[in-house]
Design an enzyme around this catalytic site. Sequence first.
Site, mmCIF file in Angstrom:
data_model
loop_
_atom_site.group_PDB
_atom_site.id
_atom_site.type_symbol
_atom_site.label_atom_id
_atom_site.label_comp_id
_atom_site.label_asym_id
_atom_site.label_seq_id
_atom_site.Cartn_x
_atom_site.Cartn_y
_atom_site.Cartn_z
ATOM 1 N N LYS A 109 -95.461 9.903 76.918
ATOM 2 C CA LYS A 109 -96.113 11.195 76.672
ATOM 3 C C LYS A 109 -97.619 11.060 76.895
ATOM 4 C CE LYS A 109 -96.508 14.671 72.934
ATOM 5 N NZ LYS A 109 -96.078 15.032 71.563
ATOM 6 N N SER A 158 -92.262 17.371 66.736
ATOM 7 C CA SER A 158 -92.448 17.311 68.187
ATOM 8 C C SER A 158 -91.571 16.336 68.957
ATOM 9 C CB SER A 158 -93.903 17.006 68.520
ATOM 10 O OG SER A 158 -94.613 18.210 68.519
ATOM 11 N N SER A 200 -93.776 19.504 70.792
ATOM 12 C CA SER A 200 -94.698 19.345 71.902
ATOM 13 C C SER A 200 -94.287 18.256 72.891
ATOM 14 C CB SER A 200 -96.092 19.030 71.365
ATOM 15 O OG SER A 200 -96.100 17.756 70.745
HETATM 16 N N1 GLN Z 1 -94.879 22.447 66.552
HETATM 17 C C1 GLN Z 1 -95.694 21.847 65.550
HETATM 18 C C2 GLN Z 1 -97.137 22.222 65.785
HETATM 19 O O1 GLN Z 1 -97.378 22.963 66.661
HETATM 20 C C3 GLN Z 1 -95.517 20.367 65.556
HETATM 21 C C4 GLN Z 1 -96.200 19.706 66.683
HETATM 22 C C5 GLN Z 1 -96.036 18.222 66.661
HETATM 23 O O2 GLN Z 1 -95.160 17.673 66.004
HETATM 24 N N2 GLN Z 1 -96.926 17.542 67.370
HETATM 25 O O3 GLN Z 1 -98.016 21.786 65.122
#
Ligand code: GLN
Length: 490
Positions: free
Chosen positions: A83, A182, A158
């Site tokens: 990532k 995420s 994400s």
């Molecule tokens: N969707 C969550 C956010 O927008 C979690 C994102 C993540 O785990 N990096 O913060």
Amino acid sequence: MKMADQIVEKTAIELGTLLADGQVSSVEIMRAHLDRVREVDERVGAFISLDEQDALAQAATSDERRKSGAPLGPLDGIPVAIKDVLAVRGQPLGCASRMLKGFVSPYDAHVIEQLRGQGAIVWGRLNMDEFAMGSSTENSALRVTSNPWDFERVPGGSSGGSAASVAALETPLALGSDTGGSVRQPASFCGVVGMKPTYGRVSRYGLVAFASSLDQVGPVARSVDDVALLLGAVAGHDGRDSTSVDQVVPDYFREAISADRKWRLGVPKEYFGAGIDPEVKVAVDKAIEFFSRAGCEVSEVSLPNTEVAVATYYIIATAEASSNLARYDGVRYGHRAAKAEDGVDLYFQSRAEGFGPEVKRRIILGTYVLSSGYYDAYYLRAQKVRTLIRQDFLNAFEKVDALLTPTSPVPAFRKGERTSDPLEMYLCDIYTISANLAGIPGLSIPCGFTQSGLPIGMQILGRPFGEREILSLGKQFEIGHEFAERRPNL
Ligand code: GLN
């Protein structure tokens, strides 16, 4: 069938066996995956960039090591895609943001050092929501990633690139990061396996910080065994991350707990309420039934503070983000505005141009909840509620060994469907966020498909450092089902 087609369908463990038996070389494995990326990634959009020569050179080195007869670990010669939030020396590190366009990492993250030490091929930069803020990968400033099961839909986020690339057979293994879901939510949207380890299990050194008290690096793969293998490879103590815990790393892959153990499993009633898609509920209910038929003792438990978890997370995560992202000022690295009247204006202009709308929204929210006059009302209170949420889990784990829940209330949604209302997007994480606030590990495994053929994920939550327990449960489910073997038709 072409040999290359067969290669990309294999799990990491299967590839390891083929390598050990001399039936395939690491260079052949790498070539097959590079070909696959060429064939499908225009449509999937998982990769932001990749350095083909570097990947092939690592593969060739692994083949030489093998020829020399040196004893090799199971990951030697196996590709692991990364990532765009993890530092890999000499490769771009951009967090899918304009802010870091052109930035090349001068060092390796701890997890990358670990992988290199075990001979894995570290390759590719996978798409993500900008700075890991989002649940659909639509916040990437660089490209659109599609769900391999339905190109009209999002891969989740994400770590959307990590989940989509593994589902599309572009890589057997990938690393993502999980601050509020995420890794687990995109894994569930793409029909693959993903895990968020216990906070402190994996070093965050070289992971670009979003919300430091919640962030963990997590593995993504097409089988529970592969996730166990990758977790074992990257976990462990590292003095450069003061929150990394000095605790022995079990052999997660080989030391699975026997299916004969009489598990006590809890089903938190708050995770099946309003907002859950009926098809998700049916699939997860069936998975729970499977465990009770297999002899587990299943009971309902309550995590009463669940209803305030999303609000608590969006105070703590944004507060930490506003502080962490203060470093992007256009001075030492990252985007710098071409025109500025003075120093302060340079910060203003650089940040205004470099960050996308969601990142700005988070910085503004986080700065607000930390500001004098609001700190006590929001940030401090959220910290207290966080303790209550953790206590809910610890109470439940006195009665049960693990918890079974849906990973996400809905299957993959359509692109654009939730972009106009940030709250709609935030609610996607309702079942995953609490594990980050509590610091406990969570695994997402495929547990079914909707009528229209979209994957559904089940989450297994465990005690702090209970990775071995939840992986063993995941494996037990996987053996009894074929969901993890289905492939999207690309
Ligand atoms: N969707 C969550 C956010 O927008 C979690 C994102 C993540 O785990 N990096 O913060």
